[in-house]
Motif scaffolding. Structure first.
Motif, PDB file in Angstrom:
ATOM      1  N   TYR A   1      30.713  46.809   8.917  1.00  0.00           N
ATOM      2  CA  TYR A   1      30.545  46.641  10.355  1.00  0.00           C
ATOM      3  C   TYR A   1      29.543  45.512  10.566  1.00  0.00           C
ATOM      4  O   TYR A   1      28.416  45.574  10.077  1.00  0.00           O
ATOM      5  N   VAL A   2      29.964  44.477  11.306  1.00  0.00           N
ATOM      6  CA  VAL A   2      29.103  43.301  11.474  1.00  0.00           C
ATOM      7  C   VAL A   2      29.145  42.830  12.925  1.00  0.00           C
ATOM      8  O   VAL A   2      30.193  42.894  13.579  1.00  0.00           O
ATOM      9  N   VAL A   3      27.992  42.383  13.421  1.00  0.00           N
ATOM     10  CA  VAL A   3      27.876  41.863  14.782  1.00  0.00           C
ATOM     11  C   VAL A   3      27.301  40.451  14.746  1.00  0.00           C
ATOM     12  O   VAL A   3      26.754  40.010  13.734  1.00  0.00           O
ATOM     13  N   ALA A   4      27.415  39.758  15.867  1.00  0.00           N
ATOM     14  CA  ALA A   4      26.924  38.387  15.996  1.00  0.00           C
ATOM     15  C   ALA A   4      25.418  38.366  16.213  1.00  0.00           C
ATOM     16  O   ALA A   4      24.878  39.183  16.963  1.00  0.00           O
ATOM     17  N   GLY A   5      24.781  37.409  15.575  1.00  0.00           N
ATOM     18  CA  GLY A   5      23.378  37.129  15.846  1.00  0.00           C
ATOM     19  C   GLY A   5      23.246  35.813  16.586  1.00  0.00           C
ATOM     20  O   GLY A   5      24.234  35.116  16.824  1.00  0.00           O
ATOM     21  N   ASN A   6      22.030  35.445  16.935  1.00  0.00           N
ATOM     22  CA  ASN A   6      21.814  34.205  17.672  1.00  0.00           C
ATOM     23  C   ASN A   6      22.077  32.958  16.821  1.00  0.00           C
ATOM     24  O   ASN A   6      22.223  31.867  17.364  1.00  0.00           O
ATOM     25  N   CYS A   7      22.183  33.103  15.506  1.00  0.00           N
ATOM     26  CA  CYS A   7      22.520  31.975  14.622  1.00  0.00           C
ATOM     27  C   CYS A   7      23.959  32.039  14.126  1.00  0.00           C
ATOM     28  O   CYS A   7      24.339  31.296  13.226  1.00  0.00           O
ATOM     29  N   ASP A   8      24.753  32.929  14.683  1.00  0.00           N
ATOM     30  CA  ASP A   8      26.173  33.033  14.342  1.00  0.00           C
ATOM     31  C   ASP A   8      26.975  32.382  15.461  1.00  0.00           C
ATOM     32  O   ASP A   8      27.022  32.896  16.576  1.00  0.00           O
ATOM     33  N   TYR A   9      27.595  31.256  15.152  1.00  0.00           N
ATOM     34  CA  TYR A   9      28.304  30.491  16.182  1.00  0.00           C
ATOM     35  C   TYR A   9      29.803  30.711  16.136  1.00  0.00           C
ATOM     36  O   TYR A   9      30.537  30.128  16.917  1.00  0.00           O
TER      37      TYR A   9
ATOM     38  N   GLY B   1      34.310  34.930  16.442  1.00  0.00           N
ATOM     39  CA  GLY B   1      35.033  36.097  15.940  1.00  0.00           C
ATOM     40  C   GLY B   1      34.187  37.350  15.777  1.00  0.00           C
ATOM     41  O   GLY B   1      34.721  38.426  15.505  1.00  0.00           O
ATOM     42  N   TYR B   2      32.891  37.233  15.950  1.00  0.00           N
ATOM     43  CA  TYR B   2      32.007  38.402  15.833  1.00  0.00           C
ATOM     44  C   TYR B   2      31.813  39.067  17.189  1.00  0.00           C
ATOM     45  O   TYR B   2      31.586  38.380  18.184  1.00  0.00           O
ATOM     46  N   PRO B   3      31.815  40.392  17.240  1.00  0.00           N
ATOM     47  CA  PRO B   3      31.454  41.061  18.493  1.00  0.00           C
ATOM     48  C   PRO B   3      29.927  41.013  18.678  1.00  0.00           C
ATOM     49  O   PRO B   3      29.174  40.927  17.707  1.00  0.00           O
ATOM     50  N   ASN B   4      29.478  41.054  19.931  1.00  0.00           N
ATOM     51  CA  ASN B   4      28.041  41.077  20.198  1.00  0.00           C
ATOM     52  C   ASN B   4      27.421  42.430  19.885  1.00  0.00           C
ATOM     53  O   ASN B   4      26.239  42.518  19.552  1.00  0.00           O
ATOM     54  N   SER B   5      28.229  43.471  20.024  1.00  0.00           N
ATOM     55  CA  SER B   5      27.735  44.816  19.737  1.00  0.00           C
ATOM     56  C   SER B   5      28.907  45.713  19.373  1.00  0.00           C
ATOM     57  O   SER B   5      30.060  45.393  19.660  1.00  0.00           O
ATOM     58  N   LEU B   6      28.588  46.806  18.724  1.00  0.00           N
ATOM     59  CA  LEU B   6      29.592  47.811  18.370  1.00  0.00           C
ATOM     60  C   LEU B   6      29.040  49.184  18.720  1.00  0.00           C
ATOM     61  O   LEU B   6      27.823  49.419  18.662  1.00  0.00           O
ATOM     62  N   LEU B   7      29.939  50.087  19.036  1.00  0.00           N
ATOM     63  CA  LEU B   7      29.616  51.498  19.205  1.00  0.00           C
ATOM     64  C   LEU B   7      30.590  52.241  18.304  1.00  0.00           C
ATOM     65  O   LEU B   7      31.803  52.206  18.532  1.00  0.00           O
ATOM     66  N   ILE B   8      30.076  52.864  17.243  1.00  0.00           N
ATOM     67  CA  ILE B   8      30.936  53.441  16.212  1.00  0.00           C
ATOM     68  C   ILE B   8      30.701  54.937  16.135  1.00  0.00           C
ATOM     69  O   ILE B   8      29.625  55.383  15.716  1.00  0.00           O
ATOM     70  N   PRO B   9      31.702  55.729  16.522  1.00  0.00           N
ATOM     71  CA  PRO B   9      31.564  57.183  16.391  1.00  0.00           C
ATOM     72  C   PRO B   9      31.992  57.647  14.994  1.00  0.00           C
ATOM     73  O   PRO B   9      33.073  57.311  14.527  1.00  0.00           O
TER      74      PRO B   9
END
Length: 173
Positions: A52-60, A63-71
């Motif tokens: 599970y991976v999200v975007a950071g401020n250095c990821d341009y 294709g990355y989501p800014n956030s995830l909610l994983i149940p």
């Protein structure tokens, strides 16, 4: 709830080998592996398979989501890098993000500083940076969470997979 184990890393800043190393060490042995952003790798990289991976401020890469909610059964995880919630200045937005998602655990990065704390029933965890630590703890770290019905145990590990015991904590669920 059956016990769960999560591996959490963040802020690898172009160091694909450490992401691959941690993945190879734990994949198939833990419930889930997370990367909280600033990898600086393409979102299409196969290293992200089963992470599970999200975007950071250095990821341009868009294709990355800014956030995830994983149940998961018995526990919900909110994941973000943190920069969009202005965590350099306030925790209010990150706390709201976790509460709105009814998360039990909120994973974040961005600050390059390991931290584990509980607020309003939510465990917040920053694994530190596996490549560029900042602050008083000058160690490249990632985190392991062991979760059962009653508690969450947080442990930090070095890039050499050695326990960094000074940061170990337990939280009541």
């Amino acid at each position: 709830m059956a016990s769960k184990t999560f591996i959490v890393m963040s802020d690898s800043h172009g160091d694909r080998e450490i992401v691959k190393d941690i993945k190879e060490r734990y994949l198939g042995k833990v419930t889930a592996i997370f990367h909280n952003g600033d990898s600086e790798l393409p979102s299409s990289d196969t290293v992200w398979d089963d992470i599970y991976v999200v975007a950071g401020n250095c990821d341009y890469d868009s294709g990355y989501p800014n956030s995830l909610l994983i149940p998961f059964p018995g526990v919900t995880v909110a994941q973000t890098h943190g920069h969009l919630y202005h965590i350099n200045f306030t925790w209010d937005n990150l706390i709201r993000f976790a509460q709105e998602g009814e998360a039990d655990i909120c994973l974040y990065g961005h600050l390059h500083r390991p931290a584990a704390w509980q607020e309003q029933g939510v465990l917040f965890l920053n694994p530190g940076s596996v490549s560029q630590p900042r602050g008083e703890i000058n160690e490249r770290l990632y985190a392991k969470l062991d979760i059962d019905d009653d508690k969450v145990s947080v442990s930090y590990y070095t890039r050499e997979h050695q326990l960094y015991p000074a940061l170990s904590k337990e939280f009541i669920r």
